[in-house]
Write a protein that holds these residues in place. Structure first.
Motif, PDB file in Angstrom:
ATOM      1  N   ALA A 353     -10.824   7.260  -4.062  1.00 49.23           N
ATOM      2  CA  ALA A 353      -9.555   7.419  -3.341  1.00 49.23           C
ATOM      3  C   ALA A 353      -9.738   8.161  -2.028  1.00 49.23           C
ATOM      4  CB  ALA A 353      -8.546   8.147  -4.224  1.00 49.23           C
ATOM      5  N   LEU A 354     -10.762   9.010  -1.943  1.00 43.97           N
ATOM      6  CA  LEU A 354     -11.006   9.743  -0.692  1.00 43.97           C
ATOM      7  C   LEU A 354     -11.337   8.810   0.466  1.00 43.97           C
ATOM      8  CD1 LEU A 354     -13.138  12.729  -2.064  1.00 43.97           C
ATOM      9  CD2 LEU A 354     -10.749  12.801  -1.310  1.00 43.97           C
ATOM     10  N   ASP A 355     -11.836   7.612   0.149  1.00 42.67           N
ATOM     11  CA  ASP A 355     -12.173   6.641   1.193  1.00 42.67           C
ATOM     12  C   ASP A 355     -10.993   5.741   1.550  1.00 42.67           C
ATOM     13  OD1 ASP A 355     -14.793   7.528   1.386  1.00 42.67           O
ATOM     14  OD2 ASP A 355     -15.484   6.218  -0.230  1.00 42.67           O
ATOM     15  N   GLY A 356      -9.852   5.940   0.895  1.00 44.35           N
ATOM     16  CA  GLY A 356      -8.676   5.128   1.193  1.00 44.35           C
ATOM     17  C   GLY A 356      -8.039   5.531   2.513  1.00 44.35           C
ATOM     18  N   GLU A 357      -7.186   4.651   3.021  1.00 43.29           N
ATOM     19  CA  GLU A 357      -6.464   4.952   4.262  1.00 43.29           C
ATOM     20  C   GLU A 357      -5.437   6.044   4.005  1.00 43.29           C
ATOM     21  OE1 GLU A 357      -5.248   1.266   6.419  1.00 43.29           O
ATOM     22  OE2 GLU A 357      -6.342   0.275   4.797  1.00 43.29           O
ATOM     23  N   ALA A 358      -5.100   6.787   5.052  1.00 40.84           N
ATOM     24  CA  ALA A 358      -4.219   7.949   4.902  1.00 40.84           C
ATOM     25  C   ALA A 358      -2.856   7.587   4.343  1.00 40.84           C
ATOM     26  CB  ALA A 358      -4.072   8.669   6.238  1.00 40.84           C
ATOM     27  N   ASP A 359      -2.375   6.367   4.626  1.00 42.73           N
ATOM     28  CA  ASP A 359      -1.072   5.937   4.087  1.00 42.73           C
ATOM     29  C   ASP A 359      -1.237   5.000   2.901  1.00 42.73           C
ATOM     30  OD1 ASP A 359      -1.965   3.631   5.311  1.00 42.73           O
ATOM     31  OD2 ASP A 359      -0.024   3.137   6.205  1.00 42.73           O
ATOM     32  N   ALA A 360      -2.431   4.979   2.305  1.00 46.20           N
ATOM     33  CA  ALA A 360      -2.753   4.113   1.159  1.00 46.20           C
ATOM     34  C   ALA A 360      -2.690   2.633   1.513  1.00 46.20           C
ATOM     35  CB  ALA A 360      -1.864   4.412  -0.043  1.00 46.20           C
ATOM     36  N   GLY A 437     -11.240  18.862  -5.354  1.00 43.22           N
ATOM     37  CA  GLY A 437     -11.016  18.451  -3.973  1.00 43.22           C
ATOM     38  C   GLY A 437     -10.343  17.122  -3.752  1.00 43.22           C
ATOM     39  N   VAL A 438      -9.820  16.474  -4.802  1.00 42.61           N
ATOM     40  CA  VAL A 438      -9.194  15.164  -4.600  1.00 42.61           C
ATOM     41  C   VAL A 438      -7.679  15.277  -4.745  1.00 42.61           C
ATOM     42  CG1 VAL A 438      -9.132  12.733  -5.270  1.00 42.61           C
ATOM     43  CG2 VAL A 438     -11.279  14.009  -5.410  1.00 42.61           C
ATOM     44  N   ALA A 439      -7.178  15.381  -5.983  1.00 43.44           N
ATOM     45  CA  ALA A 439      -5.729  15.538  -6.167  1.00 43.44           C
ATOM     46  C   ALA A 439      -5.229  16.771  -5.425  1.00 43.44           C
ATOM     47  CB  ALA A 439      -5.398  15.625  -7.651  1.00 43.44           C
ATOM     48  N   GLN A 440      -6.043  17.814  -5.398  1.00 42.77           N
ATOM     49  CA  GLN A 440      -5.685  19.046  -4.687  1.00 42.77           C
ATOM     50  C   GLN A 440      -5.479  18.769  -3.195  1.00 42.77           C
ATOM     51  OE1 GLN A 440      -8.772  21.968  -4.965  1.00 42.77           O
ATOM     52  NE2 GLN A 440      -7.603  23.553  -3.895  1.00 42.77           N
ATOM     53  N   ARG A 441      -6.385  18.012  -2.598  1.00 46.24           N
ATOM     54  CA  ARG A 441      -6.275  17.682  -1.168  1.00 46.24           C
ATOM     55  C   ARG A 441      -5.034  16.844  -0.902  1.00 46.24           C
ATOM     56  NH1 ARG A 441     -10.463  13.736   2.189  1.00 46.24           N
ATOM     57  NH2 ARG A 441      -8.821  12.798   3.465  1.00 46.24           N
ATOM     58  N   PHE A 442      -4.785  15.848  -1.753  1.00 45.79           N
ATOM     59  CA  PHE A 442      -3.632  14.975  -1.523  1.00 45.79           C
ATOM     60  C   PHE A 442      -2.319  15.723  -1.726  1.00 45.79           C
ATOM     61  CE2 PHE A 442      -6.422  11.147  -2.862  1.00 45.79           C
ATOM     62  CZ  PHE A 442      -7.012  11.142  -1.610  1.00 45.79           C
ATOM     63  N   LEU A 443      -2.296  16.676  -2.674  1.00 44.32           N
ATOM     64  CA  LEU A 443      -1.093  17.482  -2.870  1.00 44.32           C
ATOM     65  C   LEU A 443      -0.843  18.365  -1.650  1.00 44.32           C
ATOM     66  CD1 LEU A 443       1.236  18.406  -4.675  1.00 44.32           C
ATOM     67  CD2 LEU A 443      -0.325  20.063  -5.722  1.00 44.32           C
ATOM     68  N   ALA A 444      -1.894  18.932  -1.078  1.00 45.05           N
ATOM     69  CA  ALA A 444      -1.744  19.729   0.142  1.00 45.05           C
ATOM     70  C   ALA A 444      -1.131  18.888   1.261  1.00 45.05           C
ATOM     71  CB  ALA A 444      -3.091  20.299   0.578  1.00 45.05           C
ATOM     72  N   GLY A 445      -1.566  17.644   1.372  1.00 48.15           N
ATOM     73  CA  GLY A 445      -0.993  16.750   2.372  1.00 48.15           C
ATOM     74  C   GLY A 445       0.449  16.403   2.071  1.00 48.15           C
ATOM     75  N   ALA A 446       0.762  16.202   0.783  1.00 46.99           N
ATOM     76  CA  ALA A 446       2.123  15.834   0.395  1.00 46.99           C
ATOM     77  C   ALA A 446       3.108  16.973   0.644  1.00 46.99           C
ATOM     78  CB  ALA A 446       2.159  15.430  -1.076  1.00 46.99           C
ATOM     79  N   LEU A 447       2.673  18.222   0.421  1.00 48.96           N
ATOM     80  CA  LEU A 447       3.554  19.382   0.573  1.00 48.96           C
ATOM     81  C   LEU A 447       3.414  20.040   1.937  1.00 48.96           C
ATOM     82  CD1 LEU A 447       3.096  21.108  -2.913  1.00 48.96           C
ATOM     83  CD2 LEU A 447       4.755  19.365  -2.240  1.00 48.96           C
ATOM     84  N   ASN A 448       2.393  19.652   2.686  1.00 48.43           N
ATOM     85  CA  ASN A 448       2.086  20.278   3.975  1.00 48.43           C
ATOM     86  C   ASN A 448       1.986  21.794   3.813  1.00 48.43           C
ATOM     87  OD1 ASN A 448       1.481  20.475   6.683  1.00 48.43           O
ATOM     88  ND2 ASN A 448       3.593  20.342   7.388  1.00 48.43           N
ATOM     89  N   PHE A 507       0.769  10.632   4.295  1.00 43.93           N
ATOM     90  CA  PHE A 507       1.686  10.751   3.167  1.00 43.93           C
ATOM     91  C   PHE A 507       3.130  10.621   3.629  1.00 43.93           C
ATOM     92  CE2 PHE A 507       4.318  12.777  -0.006  1.00 43.93           C
ATOM     93  CZ  PHE A 507       3.814  12.234  -1.190  1.00 43.93           C
ATOM     94  N   THR A 508       3.455  11.136   4.806  1.00 45.95           N
ATOM     95  CA  THR A 508       4.812  10.997   5.340  1.00 45.95           C
ATOM     96  C   THR A 508       5.173   9.519   5.480  1.00 45.95           C
ATOM     97  OG1 THR A 508       4.677  13.102   6.510  1.00 45.95           O
ATOM     98  CG2 THR A 508       6.325  11.535   7.282  1.00 45.95           C
ATOM     99  N   THR A 509       4.240   8.722   5.988  1.00 40.67           N
ATOM    100  CA  THR A 509       4.463   7.270   6.094  1.00 40.67           C
ATOM    101  C   THR A 509       4.635   6.656   4.719  1.00 40.67           C
ATOM    102  OG1 THR A 509       3.179   7.169   8.144  1.00 40.67           O
ATOM    103  CG2 THR A 509       3.477   5.106   6.942  1.00 40.67           C
ATOM    104  N   TYR A 510       3.764   7.069   3.788  1.00 35.23           N
ATOM    105  CA  TYR A 510       3.854   6.563   2.414  1.00 35.23           C
ATOM    106  C   TYR A 510       5.202   6.920   1.797  1.00 35.23           C
ATOM    107  CZ  TYR A 510       2.760   5.988  -2.566  1.00 35.23           C
ATOM    108  OH  TYR A 510       2.786   5.600  -3.885  1.00 35.23           O
ATOM    109  N   LEU A 511       5.650   8.164   2.001  1.00 31.58           N
ATOM    110  CA  LEU A 511       6.891   8.615   1.373  1.00 31.58           C
ATOM    111  C   LEU A 511       8.099   7.885   1.958  1.00 31.58           C
ATOM    112  CD1 LEU A 511       7.894  10.622  -0.776  1.00 31.58           C
ATOM    113  CD2 LEU A 511       8.318  12.246   1.064  1.00 31.58           C
TER     114      LEU A 511
END
Length: 528
Positions: A353-360, A437-448, A507-511
């Protein structure tokens, strides 16, 4: 905290300088024994599942005791394997469980209706009525909403209710004979006055005038962390340990909900801190500096185990759909002749998932196995959605699935942002954070916001309630937040990830796409 080894740990066990925490979660009952420095000495585990019966999610109370006896025996066996002894006592015990729900008993102490869990969403009429009556958000899963709904539905048992409690409160009652509840768990039954550290008396009076009766007499007594909550009776000892080896008389701390133990396990009990707990459900807790300006249906107002006000964003659906996808890939690997553990498959897919695009890549994943009030859904329909021009790669699929776990949570957290609530750091715990470093990183991005994961993350609430049990002996010396800072977490290691601007934008785009796509979810519930 890491597992203790050697002479000092064995001495703690022999001398009873230990604290036992037991937490009844949605899919597992866990036990955790800690030593005098809050280090993990031994663990036990038992898997169970809720059942949908007559349209309501429930667990059998027989399964509660089967599970508790199994997890206790598992823990004792672990202690014996590590230290060569079988303890017959502990310094203290604590019980925690999933919050909310409905366990109603008559005057004789007999169960009046099958246990109704937090997962049920049949209480819409009652929750709306009580929210208007009391002037605070009363979520669908709160115990008072279940009670009022039973009254509105004229269920025959409703007029016979003489005691109402949560799962943790029920187990504690059977172990000690005390009908008490920790303030954090009680705050999921009825609104709490954070100054008085008790049910809001004005709202109790308003409820009684509207409904009739004496609600206070039905609810458990409220206690804060560190207060005496009784001791293990001979009957209670036999319930936990049918072998008869466990001695009665062990003190118990106030029983707490999984939200409160999650806050303790992540040292997030002070203002401007918060935590995210990810399991079958996912929720965020943010300790408030000041009251919120408005009532929001996305937010519950609950408390820490010490009684301080907390805004809670609770989502019924967490990581179960993600686990189902990983299970499919695990089976594919097995069918291809590749043998590996489920944990190894999780790590491989998370790393991908770390290699995925920022907006999935334009993909959307909805994890709604059950209804989701924040998203406006009475029922769940897990969906995976893409457009013809979405980039359908494994990396994007897995990033979308991880984003999907945080999607509804992010909708609720946006309300707190709009209220001006500031966060210095969010702490995270739950199995999905074990892959570093995976779900943790994405959660940081989701919550800013920065997200921290500590080495207690995998033990979670069972360790947290063990710490609250240990706090019984120190409560008169210092407040809970100071005890955690100075005694429990002083030497703990934390991994902190700051939000990556690219992840935040992605994540903002995804949301935005996720929010618009909820119409698809609504259509699905009406069609299939």
């Amino acid at each position: 905290m890491s597992a203790a080894t050697g002479h000092s740990a064995r001495e703690d066990v022999l001398a009873g300088r230990t604290s036992l925490g037991i937490e009844l979660g949605s899919t597992r009952i866990k036990a955790c024994l800690i030593g005098s420095s809050a280090e993990v000495l031994a663990t036990g585990s038992f898997s169970w599942e809720n059942r949908l019966e007559d349209g309501l999610w429930t667990y059998s109370l027989d399964d509660v005791w089967t599970g508790l006896q199994s997890v206790f025996a598992d823990l004792i066996a672990d202690v014996h394997d590590r230290y060569g002894v079988r303890p017959d006592t502990f310094g203290a015990i604590g019980v925690s469980a999933m919050m909310h729900g409905y366990l109603a008993f008559d005057a004789a102490g007999d169960l009046l209706a099958p246990f109704r869990t937090w997962r049920n969403t049949n209480t819409g009429r009652a929750a709306a009525e009580l929210t208007e009556l009391l002037g605070v958000n009363i979520p669908l899963r709160w115990s008072v909403a279940h009670l009022r709904q039973a009254q509105l539905d004229a269920e025959p048992h409703a007029e016979d209710v003489r005691f109402l409690t949560t799962l943790a409160g029920y187990v504690h009652w059977r172990l000690t004979g005390r009908r008490v509840l920790g303030v954090g768990d009680a705050s999921g039954m009825f609104p709490i006055d954070s100054v008085a550290r008790d049910y809001d008396q004005t709202m109790i009076a308003r409820y009684d005038e509207h409904v009739g009766g004496d609600l206070r007499s039905v609810l458990p007594e409220v206690l804060v962390a560190g207060q005496d909550a009784g001791s293990l009776t001979a009957a209670g000892a036999a319930l936990l340990d049918p072998t008869g080896a466990l001695r009665p008389g062990i003190p118990l701390c106030p029983p707490e909900g999984d939200a409160g133990t999650g806050m303790v396990a992540t040292n997030a009990v002070a203002p401007r801190t918060g935590n995210v707990s990810a399991g079958t459900s996912i929720f965020a807790m943010v300790v408030l500096e000041h009251p919120l300006a408005e009532v929001h249906h996305e937010l519950d107002l609950v408390t820490t185990p010490a009684g301080d006000a907390v805004a809670m964003v609770h989502c019924n659906n967490g990581a179960s759909e993600l686990a189902a996808w990983v299970g499919m890939f695990t089976r594919f690997a097995e069918a291809s002749g590749i043998r590996g553990s489920a944990d190894a498959v999780f790590e491989t897919l998370f790393r991908e998932a770390l290699d995925g695009e920022a907006d999935a890549g334009g993909l959307l994943a909805y994890n709604h196995l059950a209804g989701e009030p924040i998203a406006g859904l009475d029922e769940g329909r897990p969906l995976f959605v893409r457009t013809p021009d979405s980039r359908f790669t494994l990396a994007n699929v897995m990033r979308a699935q991880l984003y999907g776990v945080f999607g509804t949570l992010a909708l609720g957290m946006q309300v707190l942002t709009d209220e001006g609530v500031a966060l210095d750091r969010m702490y995270a715990h739950g199995g999905m954070f074990r892959t570093a470093g995976v779900a943790q990183r994405f959660l940081a991005g989701a919550l800013n916001a920065p997200v921290a994961v500590g080495d207690t993350a995998s033990e979670g609430g069972a360790w947290g309630i063990a710490v609250l049990a240990a706090y019984l002996s120190a409560a008169g010396e210092q407040p809970l937040d100071a005890y955690l800072d100075q005694h429990v977490f002083a030497g703990a290691s934390l991994s902190v990830i700051d939000p990556d601007p690219a992840d935040v934008a992605g994540f903002t785009t995804y949301l935005d796409r996720y929010r618009a796509g909820l119409a698809i979810e609504a259509a699905a519930t009406g069609s299939i």
